[in-house]
Design a protein around this motif. Sequence first.
Motif, PDB file in Angstrom:
ATOM      1  N   SER A 303     -19.239 -53.220  65.123  1.00 26.93           N
ATOM      2  CA  SER A 303     -19.670 -54.481  65.738  1.00 26.93           C
ATOM      3  C   SER A 303     -20.759 -54.252  66.772  1.00 26.93           C
ATOM      4  CB  SER A 303     -18.471 -55.192  66.382  1.00 26.93           C
ATOM      5  OG  SER A 303     -17.549 -55.604  65.405  1.00 26.93           O
ATOM      6  N   LEU A 304     -20.582 -53.253  67.630  1.00 28.38           N
ATOM      7  CA  LEU A 304     -21.592 -52.975  68.642  1.00 28.38           C
ATOM      8  C   LEU A 304     -22.920 -52.591  68.003  1.00 28.38           C
ATOM      9  CD1 LEU A 304     -19.601 -50.983  71.368  1.00 28.38           C
ATOM     10  CD2 LEU A 304     -20.483 -53.307  71.546  1.00 28.38           C
ATOM     11  N   MET A 305     -22.859 -51.793  66.952  1.00 31.91           N
ATOM     12  CA  MET A 305     -24.081 -51.373  66.270  1.00 31.91           C
ATOM     13  C   MET A 305     -24.815 -52.563  65.649  1.00 31.91           C
ATOM     14  SD  MET A 305     -25.171 -48.263  66.300  1.00 31.91           S
ATOM     15  CE  MET A 305     -24.826 -46.510  66.344  1.00 31.91           C
ATOM     16  N   ALA A 306     -24.060 -53.530  65.137  1.00 30.00           N
ATOM     17  CA  ALA A 306     -24.683 -54.712  64.534  1.00 30.00           C
ATOM     18  C   ALA A 306     -25.149 -55.698  65.597  1.00 30.00           C
ATOM     19  CB  ALA A 306     -23.697 -55.388  63.588  1.00 30.00           C
ATOM     20  N   ASP A 307     -24.377 -55.827  66.677  1.00 31.07           N
ATOM     21  CA  ASP A 307     -24.662 -56.846  67.690  1.00 31.07           C
ATOM     22  C   ASP A 307     -25.802 -56.470  68.628  1.00 31.07           C
ATOM     23  OD1 ASP A 307     -22.623 -58.411  66.714  1.00 31.07           O
ATOM     24  OD2 ASP A 307     -21.170 -57.862  68.263  1.00 31.07           O
ATOM     25  N   LEU A 308     -25.879 -55.198  69.012  1.00 34.53           N
ATOM     26  CA  LEU A 308     -26.788 -54.811  70.095  1.00 34.53           C
ATOM     27  C   LEU A 308     -28.256 -55.108  69.785  1.00 34.53           C
ATOM     28  CD1 LEU A 308     -27.266 -53.662  72.854  1.00 34.53           C
ATOM     29  CD2 LEU A 308     -27.023 -51.341  71.934  1.00 34.53           C
ATOM     30  N   PRO A 309     -28.796 -54.726  68.625  1.00 33.95           N
ATOM     31  CA  PRO A 309     -30.216 -55.052  68.389  1.00 33.95           C
ATOM     32  C   PRO A 309     -30.484 -56.551  68.320  1.00 33.95           C
ATOM     33  CG  PRO A 309     -29.202 -54.106  66.414  1.00 33.95           C
ATOM     34  CD  PRO A 309     -28.225 -53.916  67.526  1.00 33.95           C
ATOM     35  N   VAL A 310     -29.523 -57.337  67.816  1.00 31.66           N
ATOM     36  CA  VAL A 310     -29.698 -58.789  67.768  1.00 31.66           C
ATOM     37  C   VAL A 310     -29.707 -59.361  69.176  1.00 31.66           C
ATOM     38  CG1 VAL A 310     -28.697 -60.966  66.970  1.00 31.66           C
ATOM     39  CG2 VAL A 310     -28.673 -58.968  65.474  1.00 31.66           C
ATOM     40  N   PHE A 311     -28.780 -58.901  70.017  1.00 33.34           N
ATOM     41  CA  PHE A 311     -28.706 -59.386  71.394  1.00 33.34           C
ATOM     42  C   PHE A 311     -30.004 -59.076  72.144  1.00 33.34           C
ATOM     43  CE2 PHE A 311     -25.776 -59.340  75.409  1.00 33.34           C
ATOM     44  CZ  PHE A 311     -26.454 -60.444  75.900  1.00 33.34           C
ATOM     45  N   ILE A 312     -30.527 -57.874  71.954  1.00 31.40           N
ATOM     46  CA  ILE A 312     -31.769 -57.495  72.638  1.00 31.40           C
ATOM     47  C   ILE A 312     -32.908 -58.412  72.214  1.00 31.40           C
ATOM     48  CG2 ILE A 312     -33.534 -55.707  72.837  1.00 31.40           C
ATOM     49  CD1 ILE A 312     -31.279 -53.636  72.681  1.00 31.40           C
ATOM     50  N   ARG A 313     -33.061 -58.609  70.904  1.00 26.92           N
ATOM     51  CA  ARG A 313     -34.144 -59.464  70.412  1.00 26.92           C
ATOM     52  C   ARG A 313     -33.963 -60.902  70.891  1.00 26.92           C
ATOM     53  NH1 ARG A 313     -36.152 -55.609  69.841  1.00 26.92           N
ATOM     54  NH2 ARG A 313     -37.510 -56.704  71.294  1.00 26.92           N
ATOM     55  N   GLN A 314     -32.722 -61.379  70.847  1.00 29.98           N
ATOM     56  CA  GLN A 314     -32.425 -62.750  71.242  1.00 29.98           C
ATOM     57  C   GLN A 314     -32.712 -62.973  72.724  1.00 29.98           C
ATOM     58  OE1 GLN A 314     -28.287 -63.625  70.831  1.00 29.98           O
ATOM     59  NE2 GLN A 314     -28.511 -65.815  71.167  1.00 29.98           N
ATOM     60  N   SER A 315     -32.566 -61.932  73.518  1.00 30.37           N
ATOM     61  CA  SER A 315     -32.679 -62.063  74.973  1.00 30.37           C
ATOM     62  C   SER A 315     -34.113 -62.158  75.466  1.00 30.37           C
ATOM     63  CB  SER A 315     -32.002 -60.866  75.665  1.00 30.37           C
ATOM     64  OG  SER A 315     -30.640 -60.770  75.309  1.00 30.37           O
TER      65      SER A 315
END
Length: 337
Positions: A303-315
């Motif tokens: 989950s962290l591996m999938a979530d982290l790049p999306v969160f960074i881009r979204q932010s």
Amino acid sequence: MRNQVSINRLIFDVLNRFEQYSAEEKLNQRPLLLKNLIHSAGRLPEPASNETYQRWQIFAQIAGFDLSLAKLFESHCDALSILHELGYENEIDEKTWAVWAADGGPAPLKVENGRCLGIKPWCSGAEFVQKALISFKDQHGQSQLCIVDLNQPSITIDLDQWQAVGMQGTQTARVNFQDTAVKLIGRPNDYLDRAGFWHGAAGVAACWYGAAVRLMDELQQSCLKTPNPFKKMHLGQLATQVMITRQYFQYVAQLIDSQPKLSHEREVRILRAQAEKSCLAVIEGVGKALGARPFCEQASFASLMADLPVFIRQSHAAFDDEQIAERCLQEQVSWQL
């Protein structure tokens, strides 16, 4: 605020139980857990209150367990800080809050005479958040904020627009407002011009960092259990970047606390760039070092591996993307080989 150690202990206990749930259970339990975390942590120290670093530590701790939960919790805390900074402390209540500041969409919001019409994209927690601070552009193109109570029949929620595999747990939606009652907050551009805008941007980066530290912990534990030179090489390389990032978080927090009325935009931008750089290095390096097994068999890791790049881009702020696009147009950049 209560003792920092006791708060961290309470948060850890709550999150440790949550981590044992299945993906489906987490999706169902996350709204309840968010309320429990808000209650357990209480009112966090405001940015620039001599406890800025402690605030970021709590965000990072939660992010190490669940990035979707960290995003929702950080958004709630940011909403309270914005109300505090703009002089609307009396609006703060026991409800669960969010800040919805993404622009764009098919029908940008229009607010007139205390009523709102239009669509707001990328609204995290839309189905269970109770109140939100939402941004909109007035007739002169200036940014404004308003409070909306989400318990109104004029509000509809569309969950089908969020297609990212990562950050699914935020239940991010497109929200449609049809003659919805709102309350204006502050003057034009107050939201963007306040020093706390950049202090809050650093808090988001603390969430990225917390997830990266948890992934690093997985690599470190693997090195202890089944050491080999390949994993140790990656651990050493990544540890250097992560330690530098932590030290810069400490430096920027001290800077904000020592000069609370300044935004420290330059330093926060550097911090976010450094945090992103180290997070992306961790994603790549830890993935190479540990191989396929944790991606396929460890739910929290995957989950962290999938979530982290999306969160960074979204932010990242939309105006930064617009500036990059404008520069590319002006310079006639070509991507052809």
